[in-house]
Write a protein that holds these residues in place. Sequence first.
Motif, PDB file in Angstrom:
ATOM      1  N   MET A 198      35.773  36.747  36.477  1.00  0.00           N
ATOM      2  CA  MET A 198      35.957  36.958  37.847  1.00  0.00           C
ATOM      3  C   MET A 198      37.071  37.929  37.880  1.00  0.00           C
ATOM      4  O   MET A 198      37.296  38.703  38.661  1.00  0.00           O
ATOM      5  CB  MET A 198      36.327  35.573  38.401  1.00  0.00           C
ATOM      6  CG  MET A 198      36.526  35.690  39.761  1.00  0.00           C
ATOM      7  SD  MET A 198      34.946  35.956  40.671  1.00  0.00           S
ATOM      8  CE  MET A 198      35.598  35.764  42.478  1.00  0.00           C
ATOM      9  N   SER A 228      34.066  40.315  48.766  1.00  0.00           N
ATOM     10  CA  SER A 228      34.999  39.482  48.112  1.00  0.00           C
ATOM     11  C   SER A 228      35.165  37.885  48.398  1.00  0.00           C
ATOM     12  O   SER A 228      35.091  37.100  47.659  1.00  0.00           O
ATOM     13  CB  SER A 228      36.279  40.267  48.075  1.00  0.00           C
ATOM     14  OG  SER A 228      36.927  40.248  49.352  1.00  0.00           O
ATOM     15  N   ALA A 282      32.488  36.123  47.129  1.00  0.00           N
ATOM     16  CA  ALA A 282      32.367  35.754  45.695  1.00  0.00           C
ATOM     17  C   ALA A 282      33.293  34.666  45.568  1.00  0.00           C
ATOM     18  O   ALA A 282      33.269  33.872  44.614  1.00  0.00           O
ATOM     19  CB  ALA A 282      33.165  37.237  44.918  1.00  0.00           C
ATOM     20  N   PHE A 283      34.555  34.489  46.353  1.00  0.00           N
ATOM     21  CA  PHE A 283      35.301  33.445  46.046  1.00  0.00           C
ATOM     22  C   PHE A 283      34.792  32.273  46.658  1.00  0.00           C
ATOM     23  O   PHE A 283      35.042  31.116  46.169  1.00  0.00           O
ATOM     24  CB  PHE A 283      36.810  33.812  46.806  1.00  0.00           C
ATOM     25  CG  PHE A 283      37.497  34.759  46.018  1.00  0.00           C
ATOM     26  CD1 PHE A 283      38.036  34.470  44.889  1.00  0.00           C
ATOM     27  CD2 PHE A 283      37.936  36.102  46.617  1.00  0.00           C
ATOM     28  CE1 PHE A 283      38.792  35.398  43.918  1.00  0.00           C
ATOM     29  CE2 PHE A 283      38.605  36.769  45.813  1.00  0.00           C
ATOM     30  CZ  PHE A 283      39.103  36.644  44.415  1.00  0.00           C
ATOM     31  N   LYS A 303      32.179  31.101  43.897  1.00  0.00           N
ATOM     32  CA  LYS A 303      33.153  30.543  42.822  1.00  0.00           C
ATOM     33  C   LYS A 303      33.691  29.270  42.998  1.00  0.00           C
ATOM     34  O   LYS A 303      33.478  28.166  42.003  1.00  0.00           O
ATOM     35  CB  LYS A 303      34.574  31.678  42.548  1.00  0.00           C
ATOM     36  CG  LYS A 303      35.261  31.202  41.411  1.00  0.00           C
ATOM     37  CD  LYS A 303      36.371  32.019  41.286  1.00  0.00           C
ATOM     38  CE  LYS A 303      37.337  31.254  40.040  1.00  0.00           C
ATOM     39  NZ  LYS A 303      38.594  31.516  40.313  1.00  0.00           N
ATOM     40  N   LEU A 309      30.011  41.798  39.707  1.00  0.00           N
ATOM     41  CA  LEU A 309      30.041  40.609  38.937  1.00  0.00           C
ATOM     42  C   LEU A 309      28.866  40.569  38.083  1.00  0.00           C
ATOM     43  O   LEU A 309      29.216  40.039  36.950  1.00  0.00           O
ATOM     44  CB  LEU A 309      29.927  39.280  39.928  1.00  0.00           C
ATOM     45  CG  LEU A 309      31.149  39.022  40.805  1.00  0.00           C
ATOM     46  CD1 LEU A 309      30.913  37.860  41.757  1.00  0.00           C
ATOM     47  CD2 LEU A 309      31.995  38.294  39.677  1.00  0.00           C
TER      48      LEU A 309
END
Length: 118
Positions: free
Chosen positions: A1, A40, A43-44, A47, A106
Motif C-alpha cells: 500500500m 484513493s 483503496a483505503f 484496506k 495497486l
Amino acid sequence: MKTAVRTLLFVIAACLLVWAVLPEWRIVSQGLLLGAAGGSMNAFLLKRRVELVTMSAAGGGSRKMGLGLGSRIATVLLVAIIAYRFPEEFSMPAALAGCMIMPFILLVAAFIHNKQKH
C-alpha cells in the motif's frame, strides 16, 4: 500500500503540473484529480475492510457488518455526480478514469512485490 500511495502522489503531482502548464487541459486534469481522490478513498476503505476480515478470521473478534461494496460504489457515484454537476470544472470521462488509477497501481505494485519476494 505504501508503494501505491507514493505512486499515486506522483500521478497527482503530474496532474497538477499539467494543470499549471497547459491551460487547455485543466478540465481533464481536474477530472483526473477528482477521480484519483475518489479512487484513493476506495483503496483505503477496501484496506480497512480486508483488515477487519483478517482479524475476524484470526479469531480476533466478531465479524463487523458494514456497507462494504456499497460505500465504494457510493464514492464513485459521488465523483460522477460532482463531475456531472460541474462540467465546466471537471471532465466526466477523466474523473471516471481517475477512479480506476488506484486499483491499477495497486495491482502493479502487488505484482512487483510478489516477483521480488519469490
